[in-house]
Design a protein around this motif. Sequence first.
Motif, mmCIF file in Angstrom:
data_model
loop_
_atom_site.group_PDB
_atom_site.id
_atom_site.type_symbol
_atom_site.label_atom_id
_atom_site.label_comp_id
_atom_site.label_asym_id
_atom_site.label_seq_id
_atom_site.Cartn_x
_atom_site.Cartn_y
_atom_site.Cartn_z
ATOM 1 N N PRO A 83 7.616 -0.118 -9.251
ATOM 2 C CA PRO A 83 8.868 -0.762 -8.829
ATOM 3 C C PRO A 83 8.727 -1.456 -7.465
ATOM 4 O O PRO A 83 7.932 -1.003 -6.625
ATOM 5 C CB PRO A 83 9.864 0.401 -8.751
ATOM 6 N N LYS A 84 9.509 -2.514 -7.280
ATOM 7 C CA LYS A 84 9.307 -3.408 -6.135
ATOM 8 C C LYS A 84 9.281 -2.677 -4.775
ATOM 9 O O LYS A 84 8.373 -2.889 -3.970
ATOM 10 C CB LYS A 84 10.398 -4.485 -6.121
ATOM 11 N N GLN A 85 10.309 -1.831 -4.549
ATOM 12 C CA GLN A 85 10.407 -1.177 -3.255
ATOM 13 C C GLN A 85 9.169 -0.328 -2.953
ATOM 14 O O GLN A 85 8.594 -0.372 -1.871
ATOM 15 C CB GLN A 85 11.683 -0.308 -3.241
ATOM 16 N N GLN A 86 8.773 0.408 -3.982
ATOM 17 C CA GLN A 86 7.599 1.272 -3.839
ATOM 18 C C GLN A 86 6.322 0.419 -3.678
ATOM 19 O O GLN A 86 5.432 0.751 -2.895
ATOM 20 C CB GLN A 86 7.486 2.131 -5.100
ATOM 21 N N ALA A 87 6.298 -0.706 -4.395
ATOM 22 C CA ALA A 87 5.135 -1.600 -4.313
ATOM 23 C C ALA A 87 5.001 -2.155 -2.894
ATOM 24 O O ALA A 87 3.889 -2.257 -2.362
ATOM 25 C CB ALA A 87 5.276 -2.736 -5.319
#
Length: 301
Positions: free
Chosen positions: A108-112
């Motif tokens: 997921p974007k935030q984690q990425a």
Amino acid sequence: MNALSIKQLKKTYNNGFEALKGVDLEVKNGDFFALLGPNGAGKSTLIGIISSLVTKSSGKVTICGHDLDKNTAQAKNCIGLVPQEVNFNQFETVKNVVFYQAGFYGIPKQQALQRTEHCLRQMDLWEKRNSISRRLSGGMKRRLMIARAMVHAPRLLILDEPTAGVDIEIRRTMWQMMQEVNRQGTTIILTTHYLEEAESLCRNIAIIDDGRIIRASAMDTLLSSIHTEHFLLDLARPLTSVPLVDGYQIEQVSSRTLHVAVPKNQGLNQLFAGLSAQGVTVSSLKNKSNRLEQLFIDLVQ
Ligand code: ADP
């Protein structure tokens, strides 16, 4: 559980060439493992199979407990591969090279974004995040390859000649970074042509030659099996004749250089005493080759 377990792995290419002839290999969790071999030995084929880029002919590969045939996705998720050649899009920014890779793993974007920052910081590239990656130095491009391979937090990182062509100063910095990655729990398999690198970083080692593992052991055990060390001695004055000292094999390389083979545990004191008694003054001494290099040459010659 082992990070990698390989049983009776064989690979025959379409032209009938047997690149792997029944390889068995175990790499323990948390290990820093060296895979060495001369050109054409089968290293790339082996790494290709582990990272699903090459199909095996037979045998079994288990990565962090996942059978590569049965649980392919899980097995692949456990691996980060840093290939030999720089293969990222050089027109992307440093940050995007890593961030886009996270997309391939469905992170997921935030984690990425968090992972991207973490990996770039770990490889000391965060300050360069907005640079176009083409503009990075050779050493930085190599580090970017490592950062990209780590974005999905693989448990096993395979580094294929990560420091090739990088000068010694930068190589040393990269060693520290790789050691830190290993200290934090990632298992590392390293192939390298710099045997000094393997000797100082790796705890275990396998030597592959002609499609077979010819030696697999702890680095310490392997190094302690070396019976002779080779030194080059620079002399203060030109020689008139080759000196003889009991217990040492001495050869003249040039008028002011001697090659001396020193048996294990013999030490150098008697050598210096013997030379000095014959009026030979040594101005400097260095290892002819590093210990692992000598052993490697002996094994695969
Ligand atoms: P290394 O990485 O140790 O240099 P490789 O795994 O690249 O060795 O190659 C092992 C052997 O397999 C070499 O003799 C090479 O020529 C051969 N080989 C590699 N790839 C192919 C291929 N696609 N087709 C046929 N032979 C290959």
